[in-house]
Design a protein around this motif. Sequence first.
Motif, short mmCIF file in Angstrom:
data_model
loop_
_atom_site.label_atom_id
_atom_site.label_comp_id
_atom_site.label_asym_id
_atom_site.label_seq_id
_atom_site.Cartn_x
_atom_site.Cartn_y
_atom_site.Cartn_z
N LEU A 1 -3.45 12.05 2.36
CA LEU A 1 -4.12 12.42 3.91
C LEU A 1 -3.07 11.51 4.79
O LEU A 1 -2.64 12.03 5.93
CB LEU A 1 -5.40 11.80 3.93
N GLY A 2 -2.87 10.46 4.30
CA GLY A 2 -1.94 9.40 5.38
C GLY A 2 -0.52 9.75 5.20
O GLY A 2 0.23 8.69 5.69
N GLU A 3 -0.20 10.65 4.45
CA GLU A 3 1.27 10.55 4.19
C GLU A 3 2.17 11.11 5.32
O GLU A 3 1.47 11.55 6.41
CB GLU A 3 1.68 11.78 3.15
N ARG A 4 3.36 10.84 5.44
CA ARG A 4 4.34 10.96 6.57
C ARG A 4 4.46 12.55 6.71
O ARG A 4 4.59 13.23 5.49
CB ARG A 4 5.73 10.40 6.25
N PRO B 1 0.80 -1.12 0.18
CA PRO B 1 -0.11 0.00 0.13
C PRO B 1 0.73 1.29 -0.01
O PRO B 1 0.49 2.22 -0.70
CB PRO B 1 -0.88 -0.22 1.24
N GLN B 2 1.86 1.34 0.87
CA GLN B 2 2.70 2.45 0.78
C GLN B 2 3.56 2.66 -0.45
O GLN B 2 3.83 3.72 -0.90
CB GLN B 2 3.84 2.38 1.97
N ARG C 1 1.20 3.91 -3.35
CA ARG C 1 1.08 5.36 -3.02
C ARG C 1 2.07 6.20 -3.63
O ARG C 1 2.06 7.33 -4.31
CB ARG C 1 0.80 5.50 -1.46
#
Lengths: 242, 611
Positions: free
Chosen positions: B608-611, B524-525, B528
């Motif tokens: 949204l979920g980025e570092r 998933p990462q 992305r």
Amino acid sequence: MSIIQSIDVKKWYGDFQALKGITMDIGEGEVLVICGPSGSGKSTFIRCINRLEQHQDGQIIVDGIELTNDLKNIEAIRSEVGMVFQSFNLFPHLTVLQNITLAPIWVRKKSKADAEEKAMELLERVGIPEQAEKFPGQLSGGQQQRVAIARALAMEPKIMLFDEPTSALDPEMIKEVLDVMKELAQSGMTMIVVTHEMGFAKEVADRVMLFDEGQLVEENTPDEFFNNPKSDRTKLFLSQIL
Amino acid sequence: MSDNLNTQESPPEIQFAGVNRWLKENLFSSTGSSILTFLSVGVIIGLFRSIIGFFISPEREWTAITYNLRLYMVQAYPESDFIRVWITIGLVLGLLGLTWGFNSVSEKVSLKSTSTTFMKVFSSIFFLILIAPSTVVIDKVEGTEAEVLQQSLRFYLLGIFGILLLSSYFIRTRLAKQEMAKDYLNILYVGLLVVALWLIKVPTVTFDSSNVRLDPDPYMSLATSTKIPWTFLYVLLVATFFIGKYLSSKNIKSVKRILPASWLLTPLVVVTWIYRKPDFTMTQIATLDLPIIIGFSLIGYLVINFLNSEKLVQYQRFFVYGSLLIALVVFSLPVVRQLKLPLFMLWILISIAPTIANSKESARNLFIVWTVSIAILILLMRGGASESLIVVPGSSIYGGFALTWVIAFFGIAISFPFGVILALGRTSTFPIIRIICTALIELVRSVPFITWLFFGSVMLTFFLPSGVEFDEVVRAVVVTSIFSAAYLAENVRGGLQSISKGQFEAADAVGLSTLQRISLIVMPQALRAVIPPIVSQVISLFKDTSLVAIVGLFDLLYIGSKVIPNQSQGANFLGTIQENILFCAIFYWLFTYSFARRSMKIEKRLGLGER
């Protein structure tokens, strides 16, 4: 009764010998603090306990199971040993709640509802239930580390390993993480903590050890360690950091 | 009084400082920039004048496009079977509407931003009409000019767009605070498109009873023969949207599972339903297929519910090996085809059932999945084995945009999983897998795509067992997917390398298995991180489909560049290559650009979920 037994553990990186024969016993419910200068092998040693690093000689026996190349043993041990990292290593693409429930759902085969209930309990315990739906990137360092502790606890481990849990934190945030760890220690969890927080060692530890150049130089009670160390290396170390 | 209590202070509105000041600050800030401004405005106006002149010159035969639209879309697909194409499109659109409605988040857009977009569009058109040339040179040697835009028509058009511009400005200033649901706005947009099909009239070619071309060209609506089906499909889309919304409001959980499954099935349905017209005989289905489906369904029920009982589970190993042995033996025997594959599926079911069906709910789900997939498999096999009733002149049933779309869609859909597997294989720690994957990627990448197409068309038969032969389109799809998979694998590998070691360690430390680590944490990462290169790869694959013309397939561009400019019978379009190439360019642009826009939105949402 000892829960972790390490017998003459040795490890090399190429030609460099990182561990030169570590032998120790850790009893159930014991809190052990390992300190030492950087490059002394303390992180390598605790990473050998859940097989993130592979020891090349000697024996490590965790909860009665010896660590070998057998994948079944490794997975069994990993689900009994929780680990907290220096750089948190939360999963950035999952929310806090998903971070915590992931392993219980997929490894322990819990139902989603059960896992979430337990996760909220743990977030309550580390003091940040209101952050459950946020992503790790939206939290402060101290909050992230507390989530990481909750994530490890969600697997209901018998042993917790802490690899310099406060080294990457701002001074103000160190306390909130240490408070959680103290509470955990008082609840009777077996803990091995690699840290430079001498205050924590004095207050909570049952035993303190000093590693240097891959060897266990000193092993003592906190009182003796800080006030009356046996070896000169410990005296030098203490004089530099205190 | 109560009003005052509730008012929250709103941020200060940025005051527009006036046109003069804006011009001075942005375009005429110094002597140099003033010169640049004048120069570039001159160049832009000159350029646009000649482009517009090219488009509206009487020399252009745009009827070549409007007359040949059907050729462009489906080439030689028989007209009597169009209904099946429409039903398929209807199926997909219906599913789209359901998914859209079911997942609809009531997002609002302000009328201000919408009307700003409209103002931009209208003012650009206004500007283009304003600068359009009224005459163009049609003979360069003699310098003859032809009038292309009468002044009265220009003022008429300027008036229309001026009014449109003013009304959107009015909405922008007066109704700025009003909001509108984004979904309804999109429905409105699509509706405008459908209305345009009815209203916009374009010149086309018609023939009288003795097959003589009528002159001058009459104007007919844009989609003369297809506007009714499109309108019907639009109604269907809107209706399914509201049904989806209703289902979502009722909170029916099974829809959540049925929708993705149906999407997975649509490509199969599309291909079997358009590509073939299977000669189903009901007696065969009733006497052979139905009993087999019911039989396997029953066996599946027994396996799922009783294999994990205390007594049997210890013999599971023997069941697994036994069923594999039976499947292998039956496969080599001359029995009905319908028995061969389901037995392999039964072997898989026996292997996984005790681990997956550990609760009552999951056992029920597994049973449903099992029965449905067996039924679909057997019906597909029946459809594939029976005679196809479709008759197509020429070598391939697909042509035109339909071919472009099929190769692009299946190329992407097949290459995606393969690319991911190749990337994982190349980063694997097993030497054999790593070497095979690396060699495959490097081999595929270092030979030109056209060479591979030839390879697929000419040489693939040598590598297949005798008697096995694929259609030209299937070969093109296979070659495209393999080629694209190699590039995709390298993109994904880039994403894999961007994942820090800590992520792997954390996944290990919580006890995830290797497969779980890859599918839940790493992939998933990694995916992305590589959305931009993957999108540009998808776009380039879409455009590269035009290369299949080289192995004798009639894709969109080939029809535009070779077929239509050579039509000399009936409507004479000899030498209309400029118009056709331009049309193809605009057509490709429309698709790739809308795809790029869509992916930008996806990227934003995933950010949204980025570092």
